[in-house]
Design a protein around this motif. Structure first.
Motif, short mmCIF file in Angstrom:
data_model
loop_
_atom_site.label_atom_id
_atom_site.label_comp_id
_atom_site.label_asym_id
_atom_site.label_seq_id
_atom_site.Cartn_x
_atom_site.Cartn_y
_atom_site.Cartn_z
N ILE A 213 0.84 -1.20 0.00
CA ILE A 213 0.00 0.00 0.00
C ILE A 213 0.88 1.26 0.00
CG2 ILE A 213 -1.61 1.34 1.40
CD1 ILE A 213 -2.81 -1.33 2.32
N GLN A 214 1.98 1.21 0.74
CA GLN A 214 2.88 2.36 0.78
C GLN A 214 3.43 2.66 -0.61
OE1 GLN A 214 6.74 1.76 2.56
NE2 GLN A 214 6.79 3.84 3.38
N GLU A 215 3.82 1.63 -1.35
CA GLU A 215 4.36 1.83 -2.70
C GLU A 215 3.30 2.44 -3.62
OE1 GLU A 215 7.40 1.53 -3.84
OE2 GLU A 215 8.15 0.90 -1.88
N ARG A 216 2.08 1.91 -3.54
CA ARG A 216 1.02 2.42 -4.40
C ARG A 216 0.60 3.83 -3.99
NH1 ARG A 216 -3.61 -0.50 -4.09
NH2 ARG A 216 -2.99 -1.83 -2.34
N THR A 217 0.71 4.12 -2.71
CA THR A 217 0.41 5.48 -2.24
C THR A 217 1.43 6.48 -2.79
OG1 THR A 217 -0.59 4.65 -0.20
CG2 THR A 217 0.14 6.95 -0.21
N LEU A 263 -5.08 11.56 -2.26
CA LEU A 263 -5.85 10.44 -1.69
C LEU A 263 -7.29 10.88 -1.46
CD1 LEU A 263 -3.30 9.00 0.93
CD2 LEU A 263 -3.39 8.73 -1.56
N ASP A 264 -8.21 9.90 -1.52
CA ASP A 264 -9.62 10.17 -1.28
C ASP A 264 -10.22 9.06 -0.43
OD1 ASP A 264 -9.76 8.05 -3.04
OD2 ASP A 264 -10.38 9.29 -4.75
N VAL A 265 -11.53 9.13 -0.18
CA VAL A 265 -12.19 8.14 0.67
C VAL A 265 -12.10 6.75 0.06
CG1 VAL A 265 -14.45 7.41 1.55
CG2 VAL A 265 -13.74 9.80 1.76
N ASP A 266 -12.23 6.62 -1.25
CA ASP A 266 -12.15 5.31 -1.90
C ASP A 266 -10.79 4.67 -1.63
OD1 ASP A 266 -14.68 5.59 -2.87
OD2 ASP A 266 -14.05 6.33 -4.85
N ASN A 288 0.64 8.52 6.29
CA ASN A 288 0.73 9.97 6.42
C ASN A 288 2.18 10.43 6.27
OD1 ASN A 288 -0.20 12.67 7.10
ND2 ASN A 288 0.82 12.36 9.06
N TYR A 289 3.10 9.72 6.93
CA TYR A 289 4.52 10.06 6.79
C TYR A 289 5.00 9.80 5.35
CZ TYR A 289 4.94 10.58 11.84
OH TYR A 289 4.80 11.02 13.12
N THR A 290 4.46 8.76 4.72
CA THR A 290 4.83 8.46 3.33
C THR A 290 4.42 9.61 2.41
OG1 THR A 290 4.60 6.07 3.68
CG2 THR A 290 4.49 6.87 1.41
N VAL A 291 3.17 10.07 2.57
CA VAL A 291 2.69 11.18 1.73
C VAL A 291 3.51 12.43 1.99
CG1 VAL A 291 0.73 12.69 1.27
CG2 VAL A 291 0.36 10.24 1.57
#
Length: 487
Positions: A213-217, A263-266, A288-291
């Motif tokens: 998930i971190q990578e995709r974020t 990022l959004d709710v989905d 959050n830290y990733t973003v």
């Protein structure tokens, strides 16, 4: 071109105002060394040809012109007896070959007293040695003064450009420093959060899902869309509500960062579905830290790219690593000059670029054209500032017949009609003492007209002043020496 030789009368020559104080002996010598010539309508001599003769008109009509590009522009027309032209500087003792500074033609049969340049120089030096020394001092002193003031003009421009460039470089550099400091803090917190997650009772598959998930974020942040303020505010409210509903602490602080990262709710629903409920708080904090980290790295990249762009503009402006004569895109030159001067223009001057990007590249001396742009933009900004309010500088390019037009239009008070004919004269300036040398437009005229065989003209009414530079689209014979100051 030679005319028909006619008898020379010392009495007639002595009646000309130039010779009226000469003695009978001196007049006799003039008639013995010179001659009277009758010219039919047509050219007498051409600008740029070797200056071999000194002409004094006895009767007739004479027209003097200067070459501007491919055209001869009339500068004087007179029927006054005694007017003179030609090798007027033959008496100078620097050994430099003299050339006619203008072209002369007659419009009716016209008689001249004609003296060879060598005889004219010898006559002046023998009979008027003190006058010759004074005239030489005046001529060379004027050249030295113009050269010195021209150097000051360039130094003033360099100081202005340096100040503007320093200002422009400081902003992205300071932003990069701030972002780097923040990034260091976020990475430290990320390491702490990683330690918390690693020491928790989480299954290996859950941790693997979190890393995925971190990578995709991170990829999503790189492609985050631009939102309007209203759209961003609505999405922040939606994310904050979702985070509160799922028991995430500090949701109202995290939501703006997530929105900025795209990022959004989905997306949060996908995160919640991929991790266990007890892991969601840690996962959101980790993301959050990733973003934040991705956003800070983007800010650093943007800032350093901006610095690189500014350095490239300075390099383009100075042309230090390029041939003096080359085929160029005038828009690149204009953009680099505008960027270099942006600090001086400030926020009160709005710049509008009305470019015709389909225009061809042209052969030119780019470093010297940049000097022209600098002078014309600086004058426009000064005019706008003198009006005491905000203004607009419009830089327009277009093709006019077989020439390329670069027009600088400002909304300043305009150039008064009574001085419009003098603004290209050396040392003429309307700026306060110490702020202008009066050589900016003179140097610009020489670069455009003499160097590039183009044209420089002005049209002005209050609120709409336009300096227009017209450059040939095709190459002329290049001048081997750069025009740096008036001669």
């Amino acid at each position: 071109m030679s005319g028909r030789v006619m008898p020379c009368s010392p009495e007639e020559v002595g009646a000309l105002f130039l010779f009226e104080k000469l003695t009978a002996e001196q007049l006799g010598r003039l008639c013995s060394e010179g001659q009277v010539e009758l010219f039919d309508p047509g050219p007498v001599y051409a600008e740029g040809d070797p200056a071999t003769c000194f002409y004094v008109m006895i009767e007739g009509t004479v027209v003097l012109s200067r070459r501007v590009g491919a055209d001869d522009v009339e500068v004087n027309r007179t029927s006054q007896s005694g007017v003179y032209s030609g090798a007027m500087q033959a008496y100078l003792s620097d050994g430099e070959p003299r050339r006619y500074l203008n072209s002369m033609r007659v419009t009716e049969p016209t008689r001249f007293f004609v003296l060879s340049s060598d005889s004219f120089a010898a006559f002046m030096q023998e009979y008027f040695p003190m006058a010759v020394h004074l005239l030489e001092g005046l001529f060379y002193g004027s050249q030295t003064t113009q050269r010195a003031v021209g150097q000051r003009e360039r130094l003033l421009a360099l100081g202005s450009l340096s100040a503007g460039l320093t200002h422009e470089l400081n902003n992205p550099a300071a932003a990069a420093v701030r972002a780097t400091s923040s990034l260091r803090d976020r990475v430290a917190h990320m390491r702490q959060k990683l330690g918390v997650i690693a020491s928790g009772p989480y299954h290996r598959d859950a941790l693997k899902s979190l890393v995925d998930i971190q990578e995709r974020t991170a990829e999503r942040v790189a492609k985050s869309p631009a939102l309007s303020p209203l759209e961003a505010s609505d999405r922040e409210d939606e994310l904050a509500d979702w985070l509160d509903d799922h028991g995430i602490q500090g949701g109202w602080q995290i939501a703006p960062t997530f929105v900025q990262g795209g990022l959004d709710v989905d997306w949060l629903e996908q995160v919640a579905a991929a991790v266990d409920a007890e892991m969601l708080q840690a996962a959101v904090g980790w993301l959050n830290y990733t973003v934040e980290t991705e956003l800070l790295m983007t800010e650093i990249e943007d800032s350093t790219t901006r610095i690189s762009h500014l350095v490239g503009a300075a390099k383009q402006y100075s042309q230090l690593d390029r041939a003096p004569y080359q085929v160029v895109d005038v828009h690149e030159l204009l953009d680099s000059t505008l960027l270099m001067l942006s600090g001086k223009m400030g926020s009160r001057v709005k710049v509008v670029k009305d470019y015709d990007r389909s225009l061809p590249r042209i052969p030119a001396y780019p470093a010297e054209l940049n000097q022209v742009w600098t002078n014309l933009i600086d004058n426009a900004v000064s005019a706008i500032n003198s009006a005491g309010g905000d203004g607009t500088l419009t830089v327009r390019t277009a093709q006019v017949h077989d020439r390329l037009l670069v027009e600088f239009r400002d909304t300043g008070p305009g150039v008064p009609a009574e001085i419009r004919g003098r603004i290209f004269d050396p040392f003429f300036t309307t700026k306060p003492v110490g702020e202008g040398t009066g050589l900016g437009l003179d140097i610009s005229w020489r670069i455009v007209v003499n160097k590039h065989h183009g044209d420089l003209k002005v049209e002005s009414v209050p609120g709409d002043t336009r300096f227009q530079v017209l450059l040939p689209l095709t190459a002329a014979d290049p001048d081997p020496e750069p025009v740096q100051e008036p001669s």
